[in-house]
Design a protein around this motif. Structure first.
Motif, mmCIF file in Angstrom:
data_model
loop_
_atom_site.group_PDB
_atom_site.id
_atom_site.type_symbol
_atom_site.label_atom_id
_atom_site.label_comp_id
_atom_site.label_asym_id
_atom_site.label_seq_id
_atom_site.Cartn_x
_atom_site.Cartn_y
_atom_site.Cartn_z
ATOM 1 N N ALA A 89 -33.232 15.862 -2.975
ATOM 2 C CA ALA A 89 -32.610 15.319 -1.758
ATOM 3 C C ALA A 89 -31.097 15.251 -1.911
ATOM 4 C CB ALA A 89 -33.177 13.932 -1.465
ATOM 5 N N SER A 104 -29.294 18.615 -1.632
ATOM 6 C CA SER A 104 -29.247 19.195 -0.285
ATOM 7 C C SER A 104 -27.997 18.762 0.474
ATOM 8 C CB SER A 104 -30.500 18.804 0.507
ATOM 9 O OG SER A 104 -30.487 17.425 0.828
ATOM 10 N N PHE A 145 -30.694 7.411 1.767
ATOM 11 C CA PHE A 145 -31.367 7.686 0.497
ATOM 12 C C PHE A 145 -31.241 6.497 -0.452
ATOM 13 C CE2 PHE A 145 -30.506 12.536 0.956
ATOM 14 C CZ PHE A 145 -31.658 12.678 1.704
ATOM 15 N N GLN A 167 -31.458 21.669 5.605
ATOM 16 C CA GLN A 167 -31.745 20.822 4.443
ATOM 17 C C GLN A 167 -33.234 20.461 4.388
ATOM 18 O OE1 GLN A 167 -28.570 17.952 5.682
ATOM 19 N NE2 GLN A 167 -28.190 17.813 3.505
ATOM 20 N N MET A 170 -36.620 21.835 1.646
ATOM 21 C CA MET A 170 -37.503 20.962 0.874
ATOM 22 C C MET A 170 -38.921 20.919 1.424
ATOM 23 S SD MET A 170 -34.728 17.899 0.428
ATOM 24 C CE MET A 170 -35.942 16.748 -0.185
ATOM 25 N N ILE A 194 -40.970 15.090 -2.558
ATOM 26 C CA ILE A 194 -40.019 15.249 -1.450
ATOM 27 C C ILE A 194 -40.499 14.576 -0.158
ATOM 28 C CG2 ILE A 194 -38.930 17.328 -2.334
ATOM 29 C CD1 ILE A 194 -41.489 17.666 0.398
ATOM 30 N N PHE A 209 -38.396 11.590 1.129
ATOM 31 C CA PHE A 209 -37.016 11.991 1.388
ATOM 32 C C PHE A 209 -36.914 12.881 2.627
ATOM 33 C CE2 PHE A 209 -37.012 10.783 -3.060
ATOM 34 C CZ PHE A 209 -35.888 9.966 -3.115
ATOM 35 N N VAL A 210 -37.914 13.732 2.827
ATOM 36 C CA VAL A 210 -37.940 14.509 4.078
ATOM 37 C C VAL A 210 -38.067 13.568 5.273
ATOM 38 C CG1 VAL A 210 -39.369 16.094 5.440
ATOM 39 C CG2 VAL A 210 -38.806 16.648 3.070
ATOM 40 N N MET A 259 -34.699 12.202 6.019
ATOM 41 C CA MET A 259 -33.846 13.228 6.646
ATOM 42 C C MET A 259 -34.226 13.452 8.103
ATOM 43 S SD MET A 259 -33.880 15.760 3.365
ATOM 44 C CE MET A 259 -32.620 16.950 3.731
#
Length: 440
Positions: free
Chosen positions: A147, A150, A190, A377, A381, A409, A412-413, A416
């Motif tokens: 993350a 990216s 994050f 980004q 991922m 991930i 974190f995705v 995002m």
């Protein structure tokens, strides 16, 4: 043959060539040049030629080698190592502190280089072994590295935004400023996630042992000064530009020279470091120039066909889709393509269609550049073939398997996607800073 059918044939031929393993610029450039000659005869060769002249006359392109050189000098001279030592000492007493510090490291690496690959390489080789050795959960820290890396294509000086600026014919300076607040917002999200998760599950991110925390204040301040050097370089480069004292190209030259001088003063500018930095800069710069050249040639043919207007009519009149529905479909297509293409290939393939269509639908192209970058980004991922997933697999130690990388991930995705939704709902997150600076 209708214009729509020609456009479909061009896209399908290009995708077929890419699937055979051809280089991106070769596949795109060949399809554009061949289509030009078939449509307009020998005169069609003037299209890629004029694209080459446009590329050579684009003055802001000089920023590309300058920023890449700056990033490689700071990386090859191990100045990035000092950054991690600083975060290690100052953030160690906090639960999940080293993971939070790693995000901070990634933001600064992004501000030094502009490429996500550099952040991934530094994070996987410097931060990941330290995090694992200190008992951090391997799945969480694997997601942190991916993350954080990216951010390299969003935080200025983003090389991807330079490419977008050239293809979309938008000012690089405005695009970079538009990426600042979204990039910092995403990094903050994050950090909040890591902090809250480690408070709820302390075993995921233990604090440093007492003996490692008891470091003299003088040593802490020395590490702080060493770690702040990249920030000083970044400030020396960006402050004159934001204040209007220098142009973008002049600021990039200041940044490259400041990094070079810093490496000399720290006695780390060896012949090997200089040679590696110059070779890598030349290789990356030439790669991007070939891609931009191919994209401009292909885009000129596509514009000449009038295919964009035909596709706009298909979406808005025949299918009855609203502008926002079309925009969301575009973003979903980027995520789909990101499972097997990198960011530059995605942009070059769809820019001739998407960028004019976004403008025709009434959206701001600076704002859309930020949306494209964040969606890229996410695509990086996204399983099964996300670009970052396989980079991490190549660099991670043996105890981290592909299944761990895929699982890591997911949260974190999610973060995002939240950031992307916020910028879509509140465009001023991206547009306020460029409007403020250029408005002045």
């Amino acid at each position: 043959m209708s214009y729509e059918m020609i456009a479909i044939l061009m896209f399908s031929t290009m995708m077929l060539m890419l699937l055979t393993g051809q280089r991106v610029f070769g596949a795109i450039g060949f399809v554009g040049a061949a289509a030009g000659m078939l449509l307009w005869g020998v005169g069609g060769v003037d299209v890629p030629f004029s694209a080459a002249m446009k590329l050579m006359k684009w003055y802001p392109l000089l920023t590309l080698p300058m920023f890449i050189f700056m990033g490689y000098v700071l990386s090859e001279s191990r100045i990035a190592d000092d950054l991690y030592k600083m975060f290690h000492v100052w953030m160690g007493p906090v639960r999940g502190g080293l993971a939070i510090g790693t995000i901070g490291l990634m933001v600064l690496i992004s501000a030094m280089n502009g490429l996500s690959v550099a952040g991934m390489a530094i994070g996987a080789t410097i931060a990941l072994p330290e995090l694992l050795r200190r008992g951090y959960d391997k799945i969480m820290v694997t997601g942190v590295i991916q993350a954080g890396s990216s951010l390299g294509i969003l935080v200025p000086p983003s090389v991807v935004l330079v490419l977008y600026a050239m293809i979309a014919r938008q000012p690089v300076g405005q695009l970079w400023l538009a990426g600042v607040l979204p990039g910092l917002m995403m990094a903050t999200l994050f950090v909040v996630y890591i902090y809250v998760r480690c408070r709820m599950q302390p075993e995921l991110g233990p604090v440093l042992p007492e003996n490692e925390r008891n470091i003299p204040l003088a040593e802490k301040l020395r590490l702080l000064r060493a770690g702040l050097l990249p920030l000083i370089i970044f400030a020396a480069m960006m402050v004159p530009f934001v204040k209007g004292w220098t142009s973008l190209v002049e600021s990039s030259a200041i940044g490259a020279m400041a990094a070079f001088v810093a490496a000399i003063l720290k006695r780390r500018m060896t012949r090997e470091v200089f040679e590696n930095s110059v070779r890598n800069t030349l290789a990356i710069s030439c790669m991007f120039m070939w891609i931009i050249l191919a994209a401009l040639g292909f885009g000129a043919i596509f514009d000449g066909l009038g295919a964009v207007k035909a596709i706009e009519d298909l979406f808005t009149t025949q299918l009855g889709l609203s502008p926002w529905m079309i925009l969301i479909l575009m973003q979903l297509s980027f995520i789909l393509m990101g499972t097997f293409l990198d960011d530059t290939a995605m942009l070059v393939i769809v820019a001739p269609l998407y960028v004019p269509l976004v403008g025709a639908l009434g959206f701001d192209l600076i704002w859309y550049g930020v949306l494209y970058t964040i969606t890229t980004q996410i695509a990086y991922m996204t399983p099964p073939f996300g670009y970052n997933l396989f980079l991490m697999r190549a660099m991670a130690p043996p105890e981290i398997g592909l299944k761990d990388i895929y699982i890591s991930i997911i949260p974190f995705v999610g973060v995002m996607v939240v950031a992307l939704a916020l910028i879509m709902i509140f465009p001023q997150i991206a547009l306020w800073l460029p409007e403020y600076v250029y408005g002045k």
